[in-house]
Design an enzyme around this catalytic site. Structure first.
Site, PDB file in Angstrom:
ATOM      1  N   GLU A 115      -0.369  -0.510 -16.779  1.00 49.91           N
ATOM      2  CA  GLU A 115      -0.429   0.402 -15.499  1.00 49.91           C
ATOM      3  C   GLU A 115       0.493  -0.323 -14.319  1.00 49.91           C
ATOM      4  O   GLU A 115       0.486  -1.530 -14.132  1.00 49.91           O
ATOM      5  CB  GLU A 115      -1.501   0.679 -14.863  1.00 49.91           C
ATOM      6  CG  GLU A 115      -2.464   1.621 -15.992  1.00 49.91           C
ATOM      7  CD  GLU A 115      -4.018   1.636 -15.470  1.00 49.91           C
ATOM      8  OE1 GLU A 115      -4.230   1.662 -14.355  1.00 49.91           O
ATOM      9  OE2 GLU A 115      -4.770   2.039 -16.209  1.00 49.91           O
ATOM     10  N   LYS A 117       0.792  -1.613 -10.647  1.00 46.17           N
ATOM     11  CA  LYS A 117      -0.364  -1.765  -9.533  1.00 46.17           C
ATOM     12  C   LYS A 117       0.141  -1.330  -8.082  1.00 46.17           C
ATOM     13  O   LYS A 117       0.978  -1.847  -7.429  1.00 46.17           O
ATOM     14  CB  LYS A 117      -0.706  -3.396  -9.380  1.00 46.17           C
ATOM     15  CG  LYS A 117      -1.580  -3.848  -8.598  1.00 46.17           C
ATOM     16  CD  LYS A 117      -2.141  -5.308  -8.823  1.00 46.17           C
ATOM     17  CE  LYS A 117      -3.225  -5.666  -8.041  1.00 46.17           C
ATOM     18  NZ  LYS A 117      -3.081  -5.547  -6.458  1.00 46.17           N
ATOM     19  N   ASP A 119       0.578  -0.268  -4.454  1.00 46.64           N
ATOM     20  CA  ASP A 119       0.349  -1.131  -3.390  1.00 46.64           C
ATOM     21  C   ASP A 119      -0.252  -0.148  -2.011  1.00 46.64           C
ATOM     22  O   ASP A 119       0.662   0.309  -1.166  1.00 46.64           O
ATOM     23  CB  ASP A 119       1.336  -1.915  -2.817  1.00 46.64           C
ATOM     24  CG  ASP A 119       1.145  -3.088  -1.837  1.00 46.64           C
ATOM     25  OD1 ASP A 119      -0.132  -3.297  -1.719  1.00 46.64           O
ATOM     26  OD2 ASP A 119       2.081  -3.613  -1.380  1.00 46.64           O
ATOM     27  N   TYR A 227      -6.330   5.451 -11.366  1.00 43.29           N
ATOM     28  CA  TYR A 227      -6.101   4.653 -12.288  1.00 43.29           C
ATOM     29  C   TYR A 227      -7.361   4.408 -13.183  1.00 43.29           C
ATOM     30  O   TYR A 227      -7.338   3.357 -13.781  1.00 43.29           O
ATOM     31  CB  TYR A 227      -5.617   3.132 -11.868  1.00 43.29           C
ATOM     32  CG  TYR A 227      -6.085   2.803 -10.701  1.00 43.29           C
ATOM     33  CD1 TYR A 227      -7.471   2.322 -10.903  1.00 43.29           C
ATOM     34  CD2 TYR A 227      -5.915   2.611  -9.560  1.00 43.29           C
ATOM     35  CE1 TYR A 227      -8.236   1.609  -9.740  1.00 43.29           C
ATOM     36  CE2 TYR A 227      -6.371   2.144  -8.180  1.00 43.29           C
ATOM     37  CZ  TYR A 227      -7.519   1.677  -8.490  1.00 43.29           C
ATOM     38  OH  TYR A 227      -8.431   1.161  -7.419  1.00 43.29           O
ATOM     39  N   LYS A 315       1.065 -10.372 -10.844  1.00 43.38           N
ATOM     40  CA  LYS A 315       1.686 -10.008  -9.547  1.00 43.38           C
ATOM     41  C   LYS A 315       3.312 -10.234  -9.284  1.00 43.38           C
ATOM     42  O   LYS A 315       3.605 -11.286 -10.044  1.00 43.38           O
ATOM     43  CB  LYS A 315       1.176 -10.870  -8.505  1.00 43.38           C
ATOM     44  CG  LYS A 315      -0.580 -10.739  -8.274  1.00 43.38           C
ATOM     45  CD  LYS A 315      -0.774  -9.415  -7.660  1.00 43.38           C
ATOM     46  CE  LYS A 315      -0.574  -9.732  -6.185  1.00 43.38           C
ATOM     47  NZ  LYS A 315      -1.773  -9.557  -5.240  1.00 43.38           N
ATOM     48  N   CYS A 409      26.396   0.427  27.691  1.00 42.61           N
ATOM     49  CA  CYS A 409      26.517   0.899  26.356  1.00 42.61           C
ATOM     50  C   CYS A 409      27.553   0.087  25.926  1.00 42.61           C
ATOM     51  O   CYS A 409      28.734  -0.192  26.563  1.00 42.61           O
ATOM     52  CB  CYS A 409      26.765   2.514  26.450  1.00 42.61           C
ATOM     53  SG  CYS A 409      27.436   2.932  24.584  1.00 42.61           S
ATOM     54  N   CYS A 412      30.702   2.619  25.281  1.00 39.67           N
ATOM     55  CA  CYS A 412      31.652   3.284  26.024  1.00 39.67           C
ATOM     56  C   CYS A 412      31.264   2.661  27.574  1.00 39.67           C
ATOM     57  O   CYS A 412      32.016   3.266  28.616  1.00 39.67           O
ATOM     58  CB  CYS A 412      31.152   4.849  26.097  1.00 39.67           C
ATOM     59  SG  CYS A 412      29.649   5.043  26.978  1.00 39.67           S
ATOM     60  N   CYS A 427      22.150   5.259  25.825  1.00 44.46           N
ATOM     61  CA  CYS A 427      23.436   5.161  26.516  1.00 44.46           C
ATOM     62  C   CYS A 427      23.283   6.535  27.335  1.00 44.46           C
ATOM     63  O   CYS A 427      23.045   7.710  26.693  1.00 44.46           O
ATOM     64  CB  CYS A 427      24.574   5.064  25.741  1.00 44.46           C
ATOM     65  SG  CYS A 427      25.835   6.021  26.145  1.00 44.46           S
ATOM     66  N   CYS A 432      29.709   9.808  24.883  1.00 41.89           N
ATOM     67  CA  CYS A 432      29.889   8.564  24.319  1.00 41.89           C
ATOM     68  C   CYS A 432      30.395   8.850  22.985  1.00 41.89           C
ATOM     69  O   CYS A 432      29.896   9.474  22.034  1.00 41.89           O
ATOM     70  CB  CYS A 432      28.608   7.667  24.294  1.00 41.89           C
ATOM     71  SG  CYS A 432      28.692   6.187  23.251  1.00 41.89           S
TER      72      CYS A 432
HETATM   73  S1  IVH Z   1      -8.177  -1.579 -11.779  1.00 41.92           S
HETATM   74  C1  IVH Z   1     -12.385  -3.042 -12.197  1.00 41.92           C
HETATM   75  N1  IVH Z   1      -5.636  -0.595 -11.708  1.00 41.92           N
HETATM   76  O1  IVH Z   1      -5.681  -3.529  -6.973  1.00 41.92           O
HETATM   77  C2  IVH Z   1     -10.804  -2.792 -12.123  1.00 41.92           C
HETATM   78  N2  IVH Z   1      -6.321  -1.523  -9.723  1.00 41.92           N
HETATM   79  O2  IVH Z   1      -7.334  -6.214  -7.172  1.00 41.92           O
HETATM   80  C3  IVH Z   1     -10.111  -2.353 -10.775  1.00 41.92           C
HETATM   81  N3  IVH Z   1      -5.015  -1.326  -7.716  1.00 41.92           N
HETATM   82  O3  IVH Z   1      -8.130  -2.874  -4.862  1.00 41.92           O
HETATM   83  C4  IVH Z   1      -8.902  -2.133 -10.391  1.00 41.92           C
HETATM   84  N4  IVH Z   1      -3.207  -0.389  -8.888  1.00 41.92           N
HETATM   85  O4  IVH Z   1      -7.095  -0.537  -5.579  1.00 41.92           O
HETATM   86  C5  IVH Z   1      -6.692  -1.307 -11.037  1.00 41.92           C
HETATM   87  N5  IVH Z   1      -3.482   0.564 -11.895  1.00 41.92           N
HETATM   88  C6  IVH Z   1      -4.548  -0.038 -11.049  1.00 41.92           C
HETATM   89  C7  IVH Z   1      -4.329  -0.428  -9.751  1.00 41.92           C
HETATM   90  C8  IVH Z   1      -5.286  -1.099  -8.927  1.00 41.92           C
HETATM   91  C9  IVH Z   1      -3.445  -0.824  -7.746  1.00 41.92           C
HETATM   92  C10 IVH Z   1      -5.795  -2.160  -6.777  1.00 41.92           C
HETATM   93  C11 IVH Z   1      -6.921  -1.642  -6.452  1.00 41.92           C
HETATM   94  C12 IVH Z   1      -7.958  -2.780  -6.190  1.00 41.92           C
HETATM   95  C13 IVH Z   1      -7.094  -4.084  -6.598  1.00 41.92           C
HETATM   96  C14 IVH Z   1      -7.455  -4.856  -7.440  1.00 41.92           C
END
Ligand code: IVH
Length: 673
Positions: A115, A117, A119, A227, A315, A409, A412, A427, A432
């Site tokens: 999946e 991750k 942010d 997720y 990461k 400015c 102009c 300005c 301008c």
């Molecule tokens: S699984 C027990 N899947 O990442 C497993 N977490 O460090 C729990 N996050 O705060 C997390 N995308 O909110 C999982 N596809 C994903 C995710 C995800 C983002 C975040 C999650 C958590 C942090 C985990």
């Protein structure tokens, strides 16, 4: 007046319909009906609920916004802890994870779910018998804060699960995010109001959810991806993949990028692939997550104190670099705002070369204390404009030059002023050249007049052929040919585009006018209610503020804009040129294709897709990108796609190009051979 029982029946129907179409639009991104049809359904429901207030339920689609502000955030104990994930930084770490898993489980066939991750801000959604009852932030993993009414305002969050026999209790776990375009829009608005900016979309999402007043959350455009699952009573699953599919079938938003794989090597491929492609996503991801698919194996693997042994986060390297500020230049925008921009020694970040970073305004430069000659950390991700995160002050030599906002400015030479309470220096000369050129460029972009870019617009302005936005509609071949490197073919193309733009929807015209704080989103809200430009000359502050999503400062900006004599003159000029000033919808009833929805598939020989669609819309019809039972006609060209198969499956009216032409001729459209 309708009887109560009858009203209840229609209310139930409408709620289901609205929720279905909300899901098509916000979760699947495949709408079946137009925005105005959707609005009509909501309006009908609102009216019925006004008549029968005791039939209102907290999870009615009309109740997403409107909960009163809370006094404080209430603590919520999670039924199952919300843990974090162990990190991997390279393929080696992922291979080590796989070996550790196999050491515990033995040599069994293993599948992994991969999946993105996301942010953003982690949240837990509780559904009892399919009804959303509680939303909470992650907090310390064991106890979070209650944010139910705030989460209710998220359009992609399903308030009532779709599944026929919902479990007693189900906790969906997910991440609230803000897309880059919405983040940039929010920060632009904040900069223009002199409010502190959010450093990144994650902070913006978190700050928007953690609001005591849900109305503020509602104004921010937030999205949510689910997720996984927390507690669940009344349903068993044997794999994580099955859980995701189930949650999806309940109407929750699951990313379509999830992938089930048979080996860690394939999982590594997924991680590398998205590391490369992360810039293509409209939202931020800071990595990928690899999870053991089998629940039985997950249970065998168990947890350490803070993370599961069955999952790992890969990461991505942070999209930032260190470089030097070579200069800070000031640019003049269409509103006259002077924006300091750092010119950087070019560096490669996330696959592209970065040589500039916006500093927004004087206060931002002061806050970050950026000086010419400084070494700085620059961040870039996806579509976000590169940003200076911090200054490496320990590298200073004393030769760095602090920035000072010019008093005049730079284009102009007119006086530049910063009003009390404002963050922006402007300005003061409305004529301008930089402002005029930027206004014309903004107009062209918003009205889809491609090709009329900075090089041409600057020339047009210098030659006195475009003194304002309206002048572009009075250009002709003779005038165009005065430009450097302009031949009759290019000139004709540009003139055609200008001509076509006269018929763009009112929404685009409103955006194009460049009213302060009115971008595409606000223009869309406005033109759902007002269908003619003349309405805007009459509308009051109070009336505007009554529109959800329009606050006092946007409302004031609109009223002030339409009160200016220059605006009146410009609109008159545009009217004279034949630019459309009304939304067609109000004339819909009388049009030959009103109420009909068309879907096009394959290539037509006589029109481009855009022309054919434009024609249908002008005749009052709707064009949709997907086939459904509600589709009136499917027009099939050469090499049609799967929409053709679906149309046959549903036994819809299918038209070949000839039949489509015949239909147009019967309606009385002329000039098509
Ligand atoms: S699984 C027990 N899947 O990442 C497993 N977490 O460090 C729990 N996050 O705060 C997390 N995308 O909110 C999982 N596809 C994903 C995710 C995800 C983002 C975040 C999650 C958590 C942090 C985990």
């Amino acid at each position: 007046m309708m009887e109560k029982a009858q009203a209840q029946k229609r209310i139930d129907e409408l709620r289901k319909l609205i929720d279905y179409h909300r899901w098509r639009y916000y979760v699947l991104d495949q709408p079946e009906i137009s925005d105005s049809e959707y609005d009509k359904l909501v309006l009908e429901l609102q009216k019925l609920e006004e008549q029968f207030p005791d039939l209102i339920t907290p999870n009615s689609p009309t109740q997403r916004v409107g909960a009163p502000p809370a006094k404080e955030f209430k603590p919520v104990k999670h039924l199952l802890p919300m843990l974090s994930l162990d990190n991997a930084f390279n393929s080696e770490d992922l291979l080590a994870f796989d070996r550790r898993v196999k050491r515990i489980l033995g040599e069994v066939p293993l599948q992994y779910v991969c999946e993105l991750k996301f942010d953003g801000l982690a949240v837990s959604l509780r559904y009892e018998k399919g009804v959303f009852t509680l939303g909470a932030t992650r907090g310390d993993g064991y106890e979070g804060e209650e944010v139910t009414n705030n989460l209710r305002t998220l359009k992609s969050l399903t308030l009532n699960l779709f599944c026929p026999d919902p479990p007693e209790l189900l906790e969906a776990r997910g991440e609230v995010i803000m897309t880059y375009p919405d983040f940039e829009r929010l920060n632009e608005e904040r900069a223009s109001r002199g409010e502190p900016l959010f450093a990144n979309p994650r902070n913006a999402a978190a700050g928007s959810v953690r609001q005591l007043d849900p109305k503020i959350t509602a104004e921010r455009k937030l999205d949510i991806f689910i997720y996984g699952m927390g507690a669940c009573r009344g349903k068993e699953f044997s794999t994580h993949w099955e859980i995701l599919q189930y949650l999806k079938s309940c109407g929750l938003k699951i990313s379509d990028k999830v992938r089930l794989v048979d080996s860690i090597e394939e999982a590594i491929d997924f991680c590398k692939e998205w590391q490369e492609k992360r810039g293509d996503l409209p939202f931020g991801v800071d990595g990928a997550v690899v999870k053991v698919n089998s629940i039985e194996y997950q249970e065998k693997l168990g947890f350490t104190t803070h993370s599961p042994r069955w999952a790992i986060a890969y990461k991505f390297p942070a999209a930032e670099e260190i470089t030097r500020v070579e200069d800070i230049k000031v640019y003049v925008g269409r509103t006259g705002a002077l924006t300091p921009v750092a010119h950087l020694a070019p560096v490669e970040i996330d696959g592209s070369t970065v040589s500039r970073a916006t500093l927004h305004n004087e206060d931002e430069v002061k806050r970050k204390d950026v000086r010419i000659g400084d070494w700085v950390v620059v961040h870039k991700a996806g579509a976000v404009i590169p940003e200076i995160i911090s200054v490496l002050k320990e590298r200073r030599t004393g030769k760095e030059t602090p920035f000072e906002m010019p008093k005049r400015c730079p284009v102009c030479g007119a006086e530049a002023i910063r009003l009390p309470g404002e963050a922006v220096t402007r300005c003061t000369n409305i004529s301008c050249p930089a402002q005029v050129v930027e206004r014309i460029l903004h107009f062209c972009r918003s009205m889809d007049i491609e090709g009329l870019g900075p090089a041409i617009v600057v020339q047009l302005h210098n030659l006195g052929l475009a003194k304002d936005v309206g002048d572009i509609y009075f250009l002709n071949m003779e005038k165009m040919l005065q430009l450097e490197r302009m031949g009759p073919i290019l000139a004709k193309k540009l003139l055609n585009q200008i001509e076509t733009s006269k018929n763009k929807p009112l929404r685009q015209l409103i955006t194009a006018l460049g009213i302060l704080q009115v971008g595409e989103h606000v223009a869309d809200l406005l033109t759902r209610k007002y269908h003619s430009i003349d309405d805007f000359f009459r509308v009051s502050l109070e009336e505007l503020q009554a529109i959800p999503g329009i606050g006092p400062s946007i409302a004031e900006s609109i009223v002030v804009f339409f009160r200016q004599p220059e605006t009146k003159a410009l609109i008159e000029k545009l009217k004279k040129a034949g630019v459309r000033m009304e939304e067609e919808e109000i004339r819909e009833e009388k049009k030959p294709l009103s109420g009909k929805t068309f879907v096009f598939t394959g290539t037509l020989s006589r029109f481009t897709r855009e022309q054919a669609e434009g024609l249908v819309r002008r005749l009052g019809g709707e064009v949709s990108s997907s086939v459904s039972r509600r589709t009136s006609f499917v027009v099939v060209g050469e090499n049609p796609g799967s929409k053709y198969d679906k149309a046959r499956e549903l036994n819809l009216n299918i038209l070949g190009e000839e039949e489509f032409l015949k239909m147009l001729k019967e309606i009385g459209v002329e000039g098509i051979s």
